[in-house]
Design a protein around this motif. Structure first.
Motif, PDB file in Angstrom:
ATOM      1  N   SER A   1       0.781  -1.346   0.076  1.00 48.79           N
ATOM      2  CA  SER A   1      -0.008   0.066  -0.005  1.00 48.79           C
ATOM      3  C   SER A   1       1.135   1.223   0.239  1.00 48.79           C
ATOM      4  CB  SER A   1      -1.046   0.017   1.263  1.00 48.79           C
ATOM      5  OG  SER A   1      -0.165  -0.141   2.364  1.00 48.79           O
ATOM      6  N   ASN A   2       2.148   1.092   0.418  1.00 55.30           N
ATOM      7  CA  ASN A   2       3.060   2.215   0.313  1.00 55.30           C
ATOM      8  C   ASN A   2       4.310   2.108  -0.343  1.00 55.30           C
ATOM      9  OD1 ASN A   2       4.335   4.709   1.051  1.00 55.30           O
ATOM     10  ND2 ASN A   2       4.411   4.362   3.254  1.00 55.30           N
ATOM     11  N   PRO A   3       4.268   2.118  -1.740  1.00 61.90           N
ATOM     12  CA  PRO A   3       5.458   2.029  -2.648  1.00 61.90           C
ATOM     13  C   PRO A   3       6.463   3.049  -2.132  1.00 61.90           C
ATOM     14  CG  PRO A   3       3.427   2.210  -3.781  1.00 61.90           C
ATOM     15  CD  PRO A   3       3.142   2.558  -2.548  1.00 61.90           C
ATOM     16  N   PRO A   4       7.481   2.682  -2.757  1.00 58.17           N
ATOM     17  CA  PRO A   4       8.969   3.492  -2.123  1.00 58.17           C
ATOM     18  C   PRO A   4       9.162   4.696  -3.068  1.00 58.17           C
ATOM     19  CG  PRO A   4       9.597   1.504  -3.706  1.00 58.17           C
ATOM     20  CD  PRO A   4       7.898   1.487  -3.175  1.00 58.17           C
ATOM     21  N   TYR A   5       8.088   5.041  -3.886  1.00 59.45           N
ATOM     22  CA  TYR A   5       8.644   5.939  -4.780  1.00 59.45           C
ATOM     23  C   TYR A   5       8.142   7.675  -4.153  1.00 59.45           C
ATOM     24  CZ  TYR A   5       8.596   2.235  -7.965  1.00 59.45           C
ATOM     25  OH  TYR A   5       8.923   0.812  -8.588  1.00 59.45           O
ATOM     26  N   HIS A   6       7.020   7.722  -3.764  1.00 62.40           N
ATOM     27  CA  HIS A   6       6.619   8.869  -2.969  1.00 62.40           C
ATOM     28  C   HIS A   6       6.467  10.292  -3.828  1.00 62.40           C
ATOM     29  CE1 HIS A   6       7.095   6.353   0.609  1.00 62.40           C
ATOM     30  NE2 HIS A   6       8.320   6.209   0.317  1.00 62.40           N
ATOM     31  N   VAL A   7       6.422   9.979  -5.018  1.00 65.59           N
ATOM     32  CA  VAL A   7       6.102  11.038  -6.243  1.00 65.59           C
ATOM     33  C   VAL A   7       5.456  10.479  -7.453  1.00 65.59           C
ATOM     34  CG1 VAL A   7       8.403  12.406  -5.620  1.00 65.59           C
ATOM     35  CG2 VAL A   7       8.304  10.262  -7.269  1.00 65.59           C
ATOM     36  N   PRO A   8       4.948  11.057  -8.227  1.00 67.77           N
ATOM     37  CA  PRO A   8       4.193  10.604  -9.369  1.00 67.77           C
ATOM     38  C   PRO A   8       5.115   9.617 -10.184  1.00 67.77           C
ATOM     39  CG  PRO A   8       4.025  13.070  -9.298  1.00 67.77           C
ATOM     40  CD  PRO A   8       5.121  12.845  -8.365  1.00 67.77           C
ATOM     41  N   VAL A   9       4.454   8.664 -10.605  1.00 65.05           N
ATOM     42  CA  VAL A   9       4.834   7.484 -11.508  1.00 65.05           C
ATOM     43  C   VAL A   9       4.041   7.485 -12.662  1.00 65.05           C
ATOM     44  CG1 VAL A   9       5.628   4.946 -11.214  1.00 65.05           C
ATOM     45  CG2 VAL A   9       5.871   6.351  -9.358  1.00 65.05           C
ATOM     46  N   PHE A  10       4.995   7.494 -13.731  1.00 61.08           N
ATOM     47  CA  PHE A  10       4.431   7.173 -15.004  1.00 61.08           C
ATOM     48  C   PHE A  10       4.578   5.973 -15.577  1.00 61.08           C
ATOM     49  CE2 PHE A  10       4.732  11.658 -13.997  1.00 61.08           C
ATOM     50  CZ  PHE A  10       3.310  12.059 -14.521  1.00 61.08           C
ATOM     51  N   VAL A  11       3.671   5.153 -16.085  1.00 70.57           N
ATOM     52  CA  VAL A  11       3.842   3.613 -16.202  1.00 70.57           C
ATOM     53  C   VAL A  11       3.468   3.658 -17.789  1.00 70.57           C
ATOM     54  CG1 VAL A  11       2.987   1.215 -15.927  1.00 70.57           C
ATOM     55  CG2 VAL A  11       3.153   2.886 -13.980  1.00 70.57           C
ATOM     56  N   LEU A  12       4.274   3.079 -18.539  1.00 67.07           N
ATOM     57  CA  LEU A  12       4.083   2.962 -19.940  1.00 67.07           C
ATOM     58  C   LEU A  12       2.938   1.801 -20.203  1.00 67.07           C
ATOM     59  CD1 LEU A  12       7.677   3.197 -21.140  1.00 67.07           C
ATOM     60  CD2 LEU A  12       5.982   4.925 -21.604  1.00 67.07           C
ATOM     61  N   SER A  13       2.159   2.033 -20.842  1.00 69.45           N
ATOM     62  CA  SER A  13       1.034   0.913 -21.169  1.00 69.45           C
ATOM     63  C   SER A  13       0.406   1.164 -22.371  1.00 69.45           C
ATOM     64  CB  SER A  13      -0.002   0.913 -20.067  1.00 69.45           C
ATOM     65  OG  SER A  13      -1.010  -0.102 -20.128  1.00 69.45           O
ATOM     66  N   HIS A  14      -0.061   0.023 -23.135  1.00 67.54           N
ATOM     67  CA  HIS A  14      -0.936   0.277 -24.190  1.00 67.54           C
ATOM     68  C   HIS A  14      -2.355   0.095 -24.009  1.00 67.54           C
ATOM     69  CE1 HIS A  14       2.616  -0.290 -26.853  1.00 67.54           C
ATOM     70  NE2 HIS A  14       2.857  -1.619 -26.539  1.00 67.54           N
TER      71      HIS A  14
END
Length: 216
Positions: free
Chosen positions: A99-112
């Motif tokens: 529930s609490n990923p290590p990024y703590h900022v916006p993450v942009f995931v490439l997807s089709h």
């Protein structure tokens, strides 16, 4: 000046950034967990998993800590987000990290395939981008607001950004393991011709840390 960078990305001595036959049970591929033996004992990692101030504070930890400094947004390939393939069947998969990923900022995931943004604890928000690497980078730079954009992987995603000339700096941690097969990070890429040069190298018992920068 903000940078687009790869940081703390582990590869084997024979050049693979992931082992073969990746799956839900083996997200890094067979043998791929050995790539990260330099990172797991560090204080940086222990803090990420709730270990407090335990963990090493040596050169491995310094490189691990540097990898998170001044990062305002991340870009991940879809395989880095999870094992689901094709259209999203539902919104139940929320990543490997709890529930609490290590990024703590916006993450942009490439997807089709489109999917609504996913807001997690700790400030991480996953945005699913269907417009390709250039679109993801535009959105990541805007979200980073002058900080760095970190290209987190996996191998295919980093190669796409490298081939497009969109990465400014790259830190690779070469782990003393041999995988034999898997996803090769640099195969077929002429880095000197692409303007890359080594700017820093530090060896530890668990890894050879190599930092490269691109000119021009």
């Amino acid at each position: 000046m903000s940078k687009v960078r790869v940081a703390a990305f582990s590869i084997s001595l024979d050049g693979f950034g992931a082992g073969p036959r990746q799956s839900l049970q083996a997200p890094l591929g067979v043998g791929g967990e050995g790539l990260h033996e330099w990172f797991l004992p560090t204080r940086t990692f222990q803090r990420m998993v709730g270990g407090g101030e335990d963990g090493s504070t040596d050169a491995d930890d310094r490189f691990a800590a540097r990898s998170f400094e001044n990062v305002g947004a991340w870009i991940l390939g879809r395989n880095m987000f999870g094992p689901v393939r094709g259209p999203w069947p539902d919104e139940s998969w929320k990543g490997w990290w709890g529930s609490n990923p290590p990024y703590h900022v916006p993450v942009f995931v490439l997807s089709h395939h489109e999917r609504p943004p996913l807001e997690m604890e700790g400030g991480t928000v996953f945005h699913f981008v269907t417009g390709g690497i250039e679109a993801s980078l535009r959105r990541a730079k805007e979200a980073a607001a002058g900080k760095d954009v970190r290209i987190g992987g996996g191998v295919s995603t980093i190669r796409q950004f490298l081939q497009a000339g969109l990465i400014d700096e790259m830190h690779l941690a070469m782990s003393p393991v041999l995988l034999g097969s898997g996803e090769a990070l640099l195969a077929g890429l002429d880095l000197p011709a692409m303007g890359w040069r080594v700017t820093e190298r530090v060896g530890t018992a668990q890894a050879l840390h190599v930092v490269m920068a691109r000119s021009g």
